[in-house]
Scaffold this motif. Structure first.
Motif, PDB file in Angstrom:
ATOM      1  N   GLN A  47       0.815  -1.209   0.000  1.00  0.00           N
ATOM      2  CA  GLN A  47       0.000   0.000   0.000  1.00  0.00           C
ATOM      3  C   GLN A  47       0.858   1.273   0.000  1.00  0.00           C
ATOM      4  OE1 GLN A  47      -2.882   0.015   3.116  1.00  0.00           O
ATOM      5  NE2 GLN A  47      -4.144   1.550   2.143  1.00  0.00           N
ATOM      6  N   ARG A  56     -11.973  -3.333   2.798  1.00  0.00           N
ATOM      7  CA  ARG A  56     -11.521  -4.311   3.778  1.00  0.00           C
ATOM      8  C   ARG A  56     -12.568  -5.400   3.959  1.00  0.00           C
ATOM      9  NH1 ARG A  56      -9.258  -1.286   8.950  1.00  0.00           N
ATOM     10  NH2 ARG A  56      -7.910  -3.077   9.033  1.00  0.00           N
ATOM     11  N   ARG A  77      -4.439  -4.855   4.364  1.00  0.00           N
ATOM     12  CA  ARG A  77      -4.694  -3.887   3.297  1.00  0.00           C
ATOM     13  C   ARG A  77      -3.610  -3.995   2.239  1.00  0.00           C
ATOM     14  NH1 ARG A  77      -9.081  -0.242   4.167  1.00  0.00           N
ATOM     15  NH2 ARG A  77      -8.489   0.260   2.057  1.00  0.00           N
TER      16      ARG A  77
END
Length: 91
Positions: free
Chosen positions: A28, A57, A71
């Motif tokens: 991420q 999520r 994530r």
């Protein structure tokens, strides 16, 4: 190399392969330019466009504890015509 986790193979991404678009799950924190440079160097291809999104999520439950999945960012990489990325080794 740690930024790119793995290629994504779903029904949609297999259809995108016909348009010379490849999908990867990446860290991420990584940016489009970092991923573009890494893919161009590692696979020796020319990248035209990069699209990214962060999927929502998902809840995970282990007994009484409710948590969330890790994530990640999903990148769709469009290559110039004539280039391709081998997703599986021939071994």
């Amino acid at each position: 190399m740690d930024e790119i986790k793995y290629p994504v193979l779903t029904e949609k991404t297999i259809r995108l392969l016909e348009k010379n678009q490849y999908t990867f799950d990446v860290s991420q924190k990584s940016t489009k330019t970092e991923i573009k440079q890494w893919i161009e160097r590692f696979f020796n291809v020319k990248v035209i466009a990069m699209n990214s999104h962060i999927p929502p999520r998902k809840k995970k439950r282990i007994g009484p504890i409710i948590g969330h999945s890790i994530r990640y960012k999903r990148m769709i990489v469009t290559l110039q015509s004539g280039y391709s990325i081998p997703l599986f080794s021939n071994k």
